[in-house]
Design a protein around this motif. Structure first.
Motif, PDB file in Angstrom:
ATOM      1  N   LEU A 279     114.796   2.855 -10.829  1.00 50.50           N
ATOM      2  CA  LEU A 279     113.455   2.265 -10.750  1.00 50.50           C
ATOM      3  C   LEU A 279     112.416   3.142 -10.070  1.00 50.50           C
ATOM      4  CD1 LEU A 279     114.462  -1.366  -9.682  1.00 50.50           C
ATOM      5  CD2 LEU A 279     113.612  -0.668 -11.928  1.00 50.50           C
ATOM      6  N   ARG A 280     112.824   4.143  -9.312  1.00 53.82           N
ATOM      7  CA  ARG A 280     111.863   4.848  -8.474  1.00 53.82           C
ATOM      8  C   ARG A 280     110.958   5.790  -9.268  1.00 53.82           C
ATOM      9  NH1 ARG A 280     116.399   8.279  -5.140  1.00 53.82           N
ATOM     10  NH2 ARG A 280     116.751   9.974  -6.628  1.00 53.82           N
TER      11      ARG A 280
ATOM     12  N   PRO B 163     109.546   9.199  -9.987  1.00 53.08           N
ATOM     13  CA  PRO B 163     110.066  10.541  -9.726  1.00 53.08           C
ATOM     14  C   PRO B 163     109.140  11.387  -8.859  1.00 53.08           C
ATOM     15  CG  PRO B 163     109.398  10.298 -12.033  1.00 53.08           C
ATOM     16  CD  PRO B 163     109.388   8.936 -11.429  1.00 53.08           C
ATOM     17  N   ASP B 164     107.850  11.062  -8.871  1.00 55.18           N
ATOM     18  CA  ASP B 164     106.904  11.823  -8.047  1.00 55.18           C
ATOM     19  C   ASP B 164     106.737  11.243  -6.646  1.00 55.18           C
ATOM     20  OD1 ASP B 164     106.341  13.609 -10.146  1.00 55.18           O
ATOM     21  OD2 ASP B 164     104.930  12.158 -11.015  1.00 55.18           O
ATOM     22  N   ASP B 165     107.232  10.038  -6.426  1.00 56.87           N
ATOM     23  CA  ASP B 165     107.143   9.391  -5.126  1.00 56.87           C
ATOM     24  C   ASP B 165     108.343   8.458  -5.000  1.00 56.87           C
ATOM     25  OD1 ASP B 165     106.504   8.234  -2.736  1.00 56.87           O
ATOM     26  OD2 ASP B 165     104.540   7.476  -3.346  1.00 56.87           O
ATOM     27  N   PRO B 166     109.510   8.986  -4.660  1.00 57.92           N
ATOM     28  CA  PRO B 166     110.767   8.215  -4.723  1.00 57.92           C
ATOM     29  C   PRO B 166     110.821   6.990  -3.824  1.00 57.92           C
ATOM     30  CG  PRO B 166     111.201  10.571  -4.578  1.00 57.92           C
ATOM     31  CD  PRO B 166     109.754  10.392  -4.311  1.00 57.92           C
ATOM     32  N   GLU B 167     109.875   6.849  -2.896  1.00 55.35           N
ATOM     33  CA  GLU B 167     109.864   5.667  -2.046  1.00 55.35           C
ATOM     34  C   GLU B 167     109.159   4.486  -2.700  1.00 55.35           C
ATOM     35  OE1 GLU B 167     111.384   5.043   0.706  1.00 55.35           O
ATOM     36  OE2 GLU B 167     112.239   7.056   0.923  1.00 55.35           O
ATOM     37  N   ARG B 168     108.625   4.706  -3.904  1.00 52.37           N
ATOM     38  CA  ARG B 168     107.892   3.643  -4.597  1.00 52.37           C
ATOM     39  C   ARG B 168     108.510   3.386  -5.963  1.00 52.37           C
ATOM     40  NH1 ARG B 168     102.343   3.306  -2.252  1.00 52.37           N
ATOM     41  NH2 ARG B 168     101.819   2.020  -4.053  1.00 52.37           N
ATOM     42  N   LEU B 169     108.322   2.159  -6.460  1.00 48.52           N
ATOM     43  CA  LEU B 169     108.698   1.834  -7.832  1.00 48.52           C
ATOM     44  C   LEU B 169     107.817   2.610  -8.806  1.00 48.52           C
ATOM     45  CD1 LEU B 169     108.927  -2.075  -7.581  1.00 48.52           C
ATOM     46  CD2 LEU B 169     110.865  -0.508  -7.779  1.00 48.52           C
ATOM     47  N   ALA B 170     108.395   3.048  -9.906  1.00 50.32           N
ATOM     48  CA  ALA B 170     107.586   3.631 -10.972  1.00 50.32           C
ATOM     49  C   ALA B 170     106.601   2.577 -11.476  1.00 50.32           C
ATOM     50  CB  ALA B 170     108.487   4.113 -12.102  1.00 50.32           C
ATOM     51  N   ALA B 171     105.405   3.015 -11.804  1.00 52.83           N
ATOM     52  CA  ALA B 171     104.353   2.077 -12.204  1.00 52.83           C
ATOM     53  C   ALA B 171     104.783   1.202 -13.374  1.00 52.83           C
ATOM     54  CB  ALA B 171     103.081   2.853 -12.550  1.00 52.83           C
ATOM     55  N   ALA B 172     105.542   1.781 -14.307  1.00 50.78           N
ATOM     56  CA  ALA B 172     105.963   1.023 -15.486  1.00 50.78           C
ATOM     57  C   ALA B 172     106.906  -0.118 -15.132  1.00 50.78           C
ATOM     58  CB  ALA B 172     106.639   1.959 -16.491  1.00 50.78           C
TER      59      ALA B 172
ATOM     60  N   ASP C  74     106.944  -1.687 -11.927  1.00 48.08           N
ATOM     61  CA  ASP C  74     106.421  -2.464 -10.805  1.00 48.08           C
ATOM     62  C   ASP C  74     105.837  -3.782 -11.307  1.00 48.08           C
ATOM     63  OD1 ASP C  74     105.186  -3.413  -8.494  1.00 48.08           O
ATOM     64  OD2 ASP C  74     104.424  -1.444  -7.908  1.00 48.08           O
ATOM     65  N   GLY C  75     106.319  -4.889 -10.736  1.00 45.99           N
ATOM     66  CA  GLY C  75     105.793  -6.193 -11.127  1.00 45.99           C
ATOM     67  C   GLY C  75     104.448  -6.519 -10.513  1.00 45.99           C
ATOM     68  N   GLY C  76     103.951  -5.642  -9.640  1.00 44.09           N
ATOM     69  CA  GLY C  76     102.612  -5.834  -9.098  1.00 44.09           C
ATOM     70  C   GLY C  76     102.530  -5.841  -7.593  1.00 44.09           C
ATOM     71  N   ASP C  77     103.647  -6.126  -6.901  1.00 42.92           N
ATOM     72  CA  ASP C  77     103.595  -6.182  -5.439  1.00 42.92           C
ATOM     73  C   ASP C  77     104.358  -5.035  -4.798  1.00 42.92           C
ATOM     74  OD1 ASP C  77     106.218  -6.870  -5.918  1.00 42.92           O
ATOM     75  OD2 ASP C  77     106.171  -8.750  -4.790  1.00 42.92           O
ATOM     76  N   HIS C  78     104.803  -4.080  -5.610  1.00 42.17           N
ATOM     77  CA  HIS C  78     105.507  -2.878  -5.137  1.00 42.17           C
ATOM     78  C   HIS C  78     106.891  -3.195  -4.557  1.00 42.17           C
ATOM     79  CE1 HIS C  78     101.635  -1.163  -5.855  1.00 42.17           C
ATOM     80  NE2 HIS C  78     101.085  -1.787  -4.831  1.00 42.17           N
ATOM     81  N   LEU C  79     107.412  -4.375  -4.885  1.00 43.19           N
ATOM     82  CA  LEU C  79     108.761  -4.757  -4.448  1.00 43.19           C
ATOM     83  C   LEU C  79     109.583  -5.332  -5.594  1.00 43.19           C
ATOM     84  CD1 LEU C  79     110.833  -5.257  -2.137  1.00 43.19           C
ATOM     85  CD2 LEU C  79     109.746  -7.501  -1.789  1.00 43.19           C
TER      86      LEU C  79
END
Length: 418
Positions: free
Chosen positions: A380-381, A383-392, A394-399
């Protein structure tokens, strides 16, 4: 197009139901008691067994006029629960729960039906069945107990919708529910359990009431996989009514070879009670107590970290995983562990949470806790920012992953690991 299994011949069906009656009918179970099915006593040529096709973990007692949205009048009310199956079968049995009730739950009528094409509260023609309990159509369930029905002959569809309609003649003294079902169920005043039309069901509820499991008699599925988890497993950011949670996608991938049972609770933790008992405390109830279970997928722990300042050290979460895996393996189950998905950008995902998540994931990947790993983090991460969900994803709340993220999570589970 959904696959539907027809009823077998009369003689074979009679044999199957006779065997099913031996496995467990009308059984009252205490909250801490497991339903341990003996070996299926079916004719050798049938090779049929009880396997769960749907489950929902009970969470809390709803106020009588709470999520249901309509007061119970003098004739009580009927809740028509809509449930999506994972596998099909030739007969079914249901489990009702009064786990969180504060008074005995009187049930005057229960029916089971396949949902009519097109959705809504109507039953498909010729599928509505009355559900008995120890040969009776009425039952009383004491507070803290469960009740398993007698088997009912019904061609249960694979990947289809069932409806369990339950009439309670009095206002519920705290109905045991699973909130946030992401499925609309229906409510009517009075006893409407035997009505095939949905016209009387003028109220709606977003929760499942009273029913916590449906098992089917099948000779095709190899067993059940139970996904125990939190809101990511419960499907919080997936589309309402679309059956797009990651366990739903995994069920689609398995194509009926195994059922996939969703034991997710939004807000749930591994180690301590929050919304419902922690996963360690509910393992017996929600995993080991399910019919035909062969494998458990453990996808819980992020809420333990997010509930600052009470968050435990990463080492305590890892130790909790070990205890859960050891208990499941002691009962002969295979245990698959999931890494914790990224949460960067979420309001509670602090630097300390991110560091603990990384430590936990490294321990899971080492391979000495679980029998196999489903790497939700890498799936899910960004690749350019492994601490975040990939935008595709992400359900909207980043969790919480959305529909695409849930589908991606299912792809991280190797069917061979099950």
């Amino acid at each position: 197009m959904e696959k539907r299994q027809g009823l077998p011949g009369t003689a074979r069906l009679a044999a199957l139901l006779a065997a099913a009656a031996l496995i467990g009918t009308g059984v009252h179970l205490g909250a801490d008691t497991l339903r341990r099915d003996p070996a299926p006593r079916t004719p050798p040529e049938a090779a049929a067994a009880w396997v769960g096709t749907w489950t929902a973990s009970p969470v809390a007692a709803a106020a009588p006029d709470g999520p249901v949205g309509s007061p119970a009048g003098p004739g009580g009310r009927t809740v028509r629960n809509v449930l999506h199956t994972s596998i099909g079968g030739t007969a079914a049995r249901i489990t009702l729960s009064n786990l969180f009730g504060t008074a005995p739950l009187d049930v005057s009528s229960v029916t089971l039906a396949v949902r009519a094409p097109g959705g809504g509260a109507g039953a498909a023609l010729g599928t509505l069945r009355r559900v008995p309990f120890a040969g009776r159509h009425t039952a009383t369930i004491a507070p803290g107990e469960l009740l398993v029905s007698d088997p009912v002959a019904l061609g249960v569809p694979h990947d289809g919708d069932l409806m369990v309609s339950i009439h309670t003649p009095a206002a519920d003294a705290g109905a045991t529910t699973h909130p946030r079902a992401l499925q609309t169920s229906y409510v009517a005043e009075g006893d409407r359990t035997r009505e095939t039309s949905g016209s009387a069901f003028t109220f709606r509820t977003p929760s499942w009431h009273h029913v916590t499991a449906v098992d089917v008699l099948t000779s095709e599925a190899r067993g059940a996989v139970v996904a125990v988890g939190d809101s990511l497993t419960d499907g919080s950011a997936s589309t309402h009514g679309a059956n797009a949670r990651w366990p739903d996608h995994l069920s689609d991938r398995l194509g009926g070879r195994y059922s996939v049972l969703n034991a997710g609770i939004s807000g749930n933790r591994l180690l301590t009670e929050d919304r419902g008992p922690g996963a360690l405390d509910r393992l017996d109830r929600d995993v080991l107590g399910r019919s035909g279970v062969r494998t458990v997928i453990v996808a819980v722990g992020i809420n333990d970290l997010l509930r600052s300042p009470e968050a435990p050290p990463a080492a305590e979460v890892v130790a909790g995983y070990r205890r859960l895996a050891d208990r499941a393996r002691a009962r002969g189950l295979r245990v698959v562990g999931a890494t914790l998905a990224p949460c960067g950008g979420h309001r509670d995902c602090s630097a300390a949470v991110r560091a603990a998540r990384t430590e936990i994931n490294e321990a899971v990947r080492r391979g000495d806790i679980f029998d196999a790993v489903a790497d939700f983090d890498r799936a899910l991460r960004d690749p350019d920012d492994p601490e975040r969900l990939a935008a595709a994803y992400d359900g909207g709340d980043h969790l919480h992953p959305g529909d695409a993220g849930c589908a991606r999570m299912s792809e991280a589970v190797d069917p061979a690991a099950l």
